[in-house]
Scaffold this active site. Structure first.
Site, PDB file in Angstrom:
ATOM      1  N   ASP A 180      -3.164 -26.900  12.261  1.00  0.00           N
ATOM      2  CA  ASP A 180      -3.672 -25.768  11.472  1.00  0.00           C
ATOM      3  C   ASP A 180      -2.535 -24.826  11.064  1.00  0.00           C
ATOM      4  O   ASP A 180      -1.408 -24.952  11.522  1.00  0.00           O
ATOM      5  CB  ASP A 180      -4.764 -25.007  12.248  1.00  0.00           C
ATOM      6  CG  ASP A 180      -4.247 -24.412  13.560  1.00  0.00           C
ATOM      7  OD1 ASP A 180      -3.370 -25.034  14.188  1.00  0.00           O
ATOM      8  OD2 ASP A 180      -4.704 -23.320  13.959  1.00  0.00           O
ATOM      9  N   HIS A 491      -3.271 -35.494  12.877  1.00  0.00           N
ATOM     10  CA  HIS A 491      -4.095 -34.386  12.365  1.00  0.00           C
ATOM     11  C   HIS A 491      -3.176 -33.192  12.084  1.00  0.00           C
ATOM     12  O   HIS A 491      -3.029 -32.283  12.887  1.00  0.00           O
ATOM     13  CB  HIS A 491      -5.160 -34.006  13.392  1.00  0.00           C
ATOM     14  CG  HIS A 491      -6.121 -32.960  12.918  1.00  0.00           C
ATOM     15  ND1 HIS A 491      -7.305 -33.244  12.279  1.00  0.00           N
ATOM     16  CD2 HIS A 491      -6.086 -31.612  13.002  1.00  0.00           C
ATOM     17  CE1 HIS A 491      -7.948 -32.132  11.995  1.00  0.00           C
ATOM     18  NE2 HIS A 491      -7.228 -31.112  12.421  1.00  0.00           N
ATOM     19  N   ASP A 540      -5.724 -43.110  16.138  1.00  0.00           N
ATOM     20  CA  ASP A 540      -4.782 -42.640  15.122  1.00  0.00           C
ATOM     21  C   ASP A 540      -5.525 -42.453  13.807  1.00  0.00           C
ATOM     22  O   ASP A 540      -5.329 -43.208  12.856  1.00  0.00           O
ATOM     23  CB  ASP A 540      -3.625 -43.637  14.973  1.00  0.00           C
ATOM     24  CG  ASP A 540      -2.629 -43.156  13.934  1.00  0.00           C
ATOM     25  OD1 ASP A 540      -2.580 -41.929  13.686  1.00  0.00           O
ATOM     26  OD2 ASP A 540      -1.908 -43.998  13.347  1.00  0.00           O
ATOM     27  N   GLU A 549      -3.801 -34.520  17.109  1.00  0.00           N
ATOM     28  CA  GLU A 549      -3.176 -33.367  16.447  1.00  0.00           C
ATOM     29  C   GLU A 549      -1.769 -33.193  17.030  1.00  0.00           C
ATOM     30  O   GLU A 549      -1.460 -33.711  18.097  1.00  0.00           O
ATOM     31  CB  GLU A 549      -4.020 -32.102  16.700  1.00  0.00           C
ATOM     32  CG  GLU A 549      -3.560 -30.897  15.879  1.00  0.00           C
ATOM     33  CD  GLU A 549      -4.575 -29.745  15.874  1.00  0.00           C
ATOM     34  OE1 GLU A 549      -5.659 -29.902  16.477  1.00  0.00           O
ATOM     35  OE2 GLU A 549      -4.271 -28.704  15.266  1.00  0.00           O
TER      36      GLU A 549
HETATM   37  O1  9MR Z   1      -7.948 -28.561  12.136  1.00  0.00           O
HETATM   38  C1  9MR Z   1      -8.495 -27.861  13.247  1.00  0.00           C
HETATM   39  C2  9MR Z   1      -7.595 -28.050  14.450  1.00  0.00           C
HETATM   40  O2  9MR Z   1      -6.351 -27.446  14.210  1.00  0.00           O
HETATM   41  C3  9MR Z   1      -8.261 -27.524  15.701  1.00  0.00           C
HETATM   42  O3  9MR Z   1      -7.506 -27.905  16.833  1.00  0.00           O
HETATM   43  C4  9MR Z   1      -9.669 -28.075  15.823  1.00  0.00           C
HETATM   44  C5  9MR Z   1     -10.436 -27.568  17.030  1.00  0.00           C
HETATM   45  O4  9MR Z   1     -10.562 -26.215  17.047  1.00  0.00           O
HETATM   46  O5  9MR Z   1     -10.417 -27.796  14.665  1.00  0.00           O
HETATM   47  C6  9MR Z   1      -9.876 -28.371  13.501  1.00  0.00           C
HETATM   48  O6  9MR Z   1     -10.649 -27.985  12.429  1.00  0.00           O
HETATM   49  C7  9MR Z   1     -11.858 -28.653  12.243  1.00  0.00           C
HETATM   50  C8  9MR Z   1     -12.981 -27.710  12.583  1.00  0.00           C
HETATM   51  O7  9MR Z   1     -12.990 -27.382  13.935  1.00  0.00           O
HETATM   52  C9  9MR Z   1     -14.315 -28.290  12.162  1.00  0.00           C
HETATM   53  N1  9MR Z   1     -14.285 -28.633  10.772  1.00  0.00           N
HETATM   54  C10 9MR Z   1     -13.265 -29.620  10.441  1.00  0.00           C
HETATM   55  C11 9MR Z   1     -11.912 -29.066  10.765  1.00  0.00           C
HETATM   56  C12 9MR Z   1     -10.837 -30.041  10.372  1.00  0.00           C
HETATM   57  O8  9MR Z   1     -11.013 -31.287  10.972  1.00  0.00           O
HETATM   58  O1  9MR Z   2      -4.321 -26.893  23.196  1.00  0.00           O
HETATM   59  C1  9MR Z   2      -5.613 -26.336  23.140  1.00  0.00           C
HETATM   60  C2  9MR Z   2      -6.500 -27.045  24.139  1.00  0.00           C
HETATM   61  O2  9MR Z   2      -6.031 -26.844  25.446  1.00  0.00           O
HETATM   62  C3  9MR Z   2      -7.938 -26.565  23.974  1.00  0.00           C
HETATM   63  O3  9MR Z   2      -8.771 -27.333  24.820  1.00  0.00           O
HETATM   64  C4  9MR Z   2      -8.362 -26.704  22.515  1.00  0.00           C
HETATM   65  C5  9MR Z   2      -9.778 -26.253  22.245  1.00  0.00           C
HETATM   66  O4  9MR Z   2      -9.905 -24.899  22.432  1.00  0.00           O
HETATM   67  O5  9MR Z   2      -7.488 -25.967  21.686  1.00  0.00           O
HETATM   68  C6  9MR Z   2      -6.169 -26.434  21.721  1.00  0.00           C
HETATM   69  O6  9MR Z   2      -5.389 -25.640  20.903  1.00  0.00           O
HETATM   70  C7  9MR Z   2      -5.592 -25.729  19.493  1.00  0.00           C
HETATM   71  C8  9MR Z   2      -5.714 -24.306  18.970  1.00  0.00           C
HETATM   72  O7  9MR Z   2      -6.881 -23.735  19.470  1.00  0.00           O
HETATM   73  C9  9MR Z   2      -5.677 -24.244  17.467  1.00  0.00           C
HETATM   74  N1  9MR Z   2      -4.525 -24.910  16.934  1.00  0.00           N
HETATM   75  C10 9MR Z   2      -4.467 -26.300  17.359  1.00  0.00           C
HETATM   76  C11 9MR Z   2      -4.380 -26.391  18.854  1.00  0.00           C
HETATM   77  C12 9MR Z   2      -4.180 -27.824  19.304  1.00  0.00           C
HETATM   78  O8  9MR Z   2      -5.324 -28.589  19.118  1.00  0.00           O
END
Ligand code: 9MR
Ligand code: 9MR
Length: 573
Positions: A180, A491, A540, A549
């Site tokens: 993100d 991701h 993947d 991610e």
């Molecule tokens: O892209 C987002 C990622 O960085 C976060 O780790 C993840 C969990 O919070 O969410 C991803 O975003 C998704 C969102 O939660 C739901 N709609 C689709 C988004 C992209 O896959």
């Molecule tokens: O690394 C984080 C993981 O420990 C948590 O379980 C998860 C859901 O809250 O979020 C991860 O962090 C994400 C952050 O919230 C948004 N940017 C992407 C991070 C990696 O997925």
């Protein structure tokens, strides 16, 4: 009689043909696809094999080594029967494959060579440049990964949760947190802390010019230059009263578009104890390590650090929660002992002041390995590592002795664990970002090696990294741009939108995650997983944010461990 003989021969023929029939080939080989140093421990995993032997061959088929497969038992995390192929004794540089008679195919090609991980180290560190916010990424430094700058972040709105009044501030620079486009102080903490630890351990590990970034040529280590790009942003997050905001974010996660296409409004959000302690720790650590390099910056950092600590003395337990209109990452935490320990360690080292010493004397020192959310559970270790690395006054010696004892106890427990897990890593829980847990165990082993020079810890580091580069239950090399079975659909919004087939190089994928929060059965944005086993819960595919991610805090231990190995190659070749 004639019929009797005919029948007799028919039976014999059947038996003969049956015994000639190919045995079923079900076994699979999982090997480090980058390879091995000439004198490092060299092991591969073979699953579902009935054979007792393996061979190493040159790429044109010449056998050069033969060894016995050793039974390592059934692994309930991957649902596999595992055998180990140990070819440590073979140390001739070259390109090889490993073969087992009943394997579906021979192993991927691997190399035995000196300076094995240098390219991976460089790419992993360089990936931070590729994900910089607020600046153009130039062809001169990035080649095909050049792109227009995104998110200038010169007009960031103060969200009510920041309790900083109304209006806007400038909050540019920093790195994109992960897939993100947001920036979180908390996750910056473990990343900056780990990278600064590496700099302190080996100031020359990425000297000026090493990664070819815009600052190259300024006479300062490229590692320090890269970290400062994040710190410049972190400093903007402090409110006048000393508290740090939680994050700089859009309200929702944006789509898979390039950074310069994302025009959503960005907000300064939250005010809480965890980010403020992370802020204090990072800036105090920076104040010490940049002192002889950029005195003005170091001074700014120190003032900010002390102000942040003072705020947390008055507000020691304010937990961050996402306000209802903010849907991006929460990085929630309600236990601040790790953060306090790290901040007190850095502030003591930066100032020598009695109050911080007293904190360290009256609290438990931390070296421990907790599997899970490394961005909050590894922070105490960073403070302890700094105390071990820095030159210190005798007054802190008793604390350091306690840390050393804990370090070796923890490291020995990790080595014991490696011996009980068939894949020879020190974790058997696979949570979100499990690859960072695996690599953090290697960090602890690296410090134990540095302290004792006992080769068993270095072997532990090397075996652990074999997992990251292919000796794992899904057979992937988890660093983009590397390995035969490589991660292609990470991701990551830039990689998903830039139209280039290969993802940004040097990113660590989160890795197997048994909870599969993004399983299609749970969310319409999800993916199908090939298996329910925790160690095989990886796909993947781009939508898989829970297993595929990238994140700055998952790359940091990769940079640390590969940098550590680079500086210890003389023991491996
Ligand atoms: O892209 C987002 C990622 O960085 C976060 O780790 C993840 C969990 O919070 O969410 C991803 O975003 C998704 C969102 O939660 C739901 N709609 C689709 C988004 C992209 O896959
Ligand atoms: O690394 C984080 C993981 O420990 C948590 O379980 C998860 C859901 O809250 O979020 C991860 O962090 C994400 C952050 O919230 C948004 N940017 C992407 C991070 C990696 O997925």
């Amino acid at each position: 009689m004639k019929t009797f003989y005919m029948n007799f021969f028919a039976v014999l023929l059947t038996i003969f043909l049956f015994s000639c029939k190919e045995k079923p080939k079900n076994a699979e080989i999982r090997i480090n696809q980058i390879g091995y140093y000439p004198n490092s421990v060299k092991k591969a995993v073979v699953v579902e094999s009935n054979e007792d032997e393996f061979e190493i061959k040159t790429t044109d088929g010449k056998e050069v080594f033969e060894g016995k497969l050793k039974d390592a038992g059934y692994w309930d995390k991957s649902g596999e029967n595992v055998k180990i192929a140990d070819f440590t004794a073979f140390n001739k540089p070259g390109k090889y494959i490993l073969s087992v008679d009943d394997a579906k195919s021979p192993s991927y090609e691997f190399e035995i060579k000196t300076n094995l991980y240098d390219d991976a180290f460089k790419a992993s560190l360089k990936s931070y440049y590729l994900i910089r916010v607020s600046m153009d990424i130039d062809e001169k430094y990035a080649g095909i990964y050049k792109r227009k700058g995104g998110h200038p972040d010169t007009l960031c709105y103060l969200h009510p949760s920041a309790e900083r009044g109304e209006g806007h501030i400038a909050s540019p620079k920093g790195w994109y947190d992960a897939g993100d486009y947001n920036k979180y102080v908390v996750n910056g903490g473990v990343t900056v802390g780990t990278l600064l630890n590496l700099y302190e351990m080996y100031p020359e590990v990425a000297a000026d010019g090493y990664t070819n970034i815009p600052e190259s040529g300024n006479g300062v280590s490229d590692l320090l230059d890269e970290i400062k790009y994040e710190l410049d942003w972190v400093l903007t997050m402090q409110a006048p009263d000393g508290a740090s905001a939680m994050k700089l974010t859009s309200k929702n996660f944006t789509g898979f578009i390039m950074p310069d296409q994302d025009k959503t409004k960005r907000f300064v959000v939250g005010k809480a104890t965890a980010p403020t302690l992370n802020f204090a720790a990072m800036t105090a650590q920076a104040a010490r390590l940049y002192k002889n390099i950029d005195a003005g910056f170091a001074e700014r950092c120190l003032t900010a650090a002390e102000k942040a600590w003072s705020w947390t003395e008055k507000h020691p337990d304010i937990e961050y929660k996402n306000p209802p209109d903010i849907k991006t990452g929460e990085y929630g935490d309600n236990d601040f002992t790790e953060e306090f320990w790290w901040a007190a360690s850095e502030l003591y080292l930066a100032t020598g002041k009695e109050q911080y010493l007293e904190y360290l004397n009256t609290h438990e020192p931390y070296i421990k390995m907790v599997v899970g959310e490394t961005w909050r559970q590894f922070l105490g270790n960073i403070g302890s590592f700094s105390l071990l690395l820095a030159e210190t006054q005798p007054e802190i010696t008793p604390v350091k002795e306690k840390i050393k004892t804990q370090l070796l106890e923890t490291a020995d427990a990790l080595l014991n664990k490696i011996d009980t897990i068939p894949y020879r890593i020190a974790i058997d829980k696979f949570k979100w970002g499990s690859n960072s847990d695996v690599q953090n165990t290697a960090i602890i082993l690296a410090y134990a090696y540095r302290l004792t020079k006992d080769k068993k810890y270095l072997d532990g580091v090397m075996e652990t990294m074999d997992y990251i580069f292919g000796k794992n239950a899904v057979g992937y090399t988890f660093l983009t741009g590397f390995g035969s079975k490589r991660v292609m659909h990470i991701h990551n919004r830039i990689s998903g939108a830039d139209g280039i087939e290969e993802p940004l190089p040097g990113l660590i994928a989160g890795g197997p995650n048994g909870a599969q929060q993004d399983n299609i059965s749970k969310t319409k944005f999800g993916v199908e997983y090939p298996s329910d086993f925790p160690a095989k819960s990886y796909v993947d595919k781009q939508p898989s944010y829970a297993s595929n991610e990238n994140a700055i805090n998952w790359n940091a231990p990769n940079v640390f461990v590969l940098g550590f190995i680079k500086e210890n190659t003389d023991k491996l070749q």
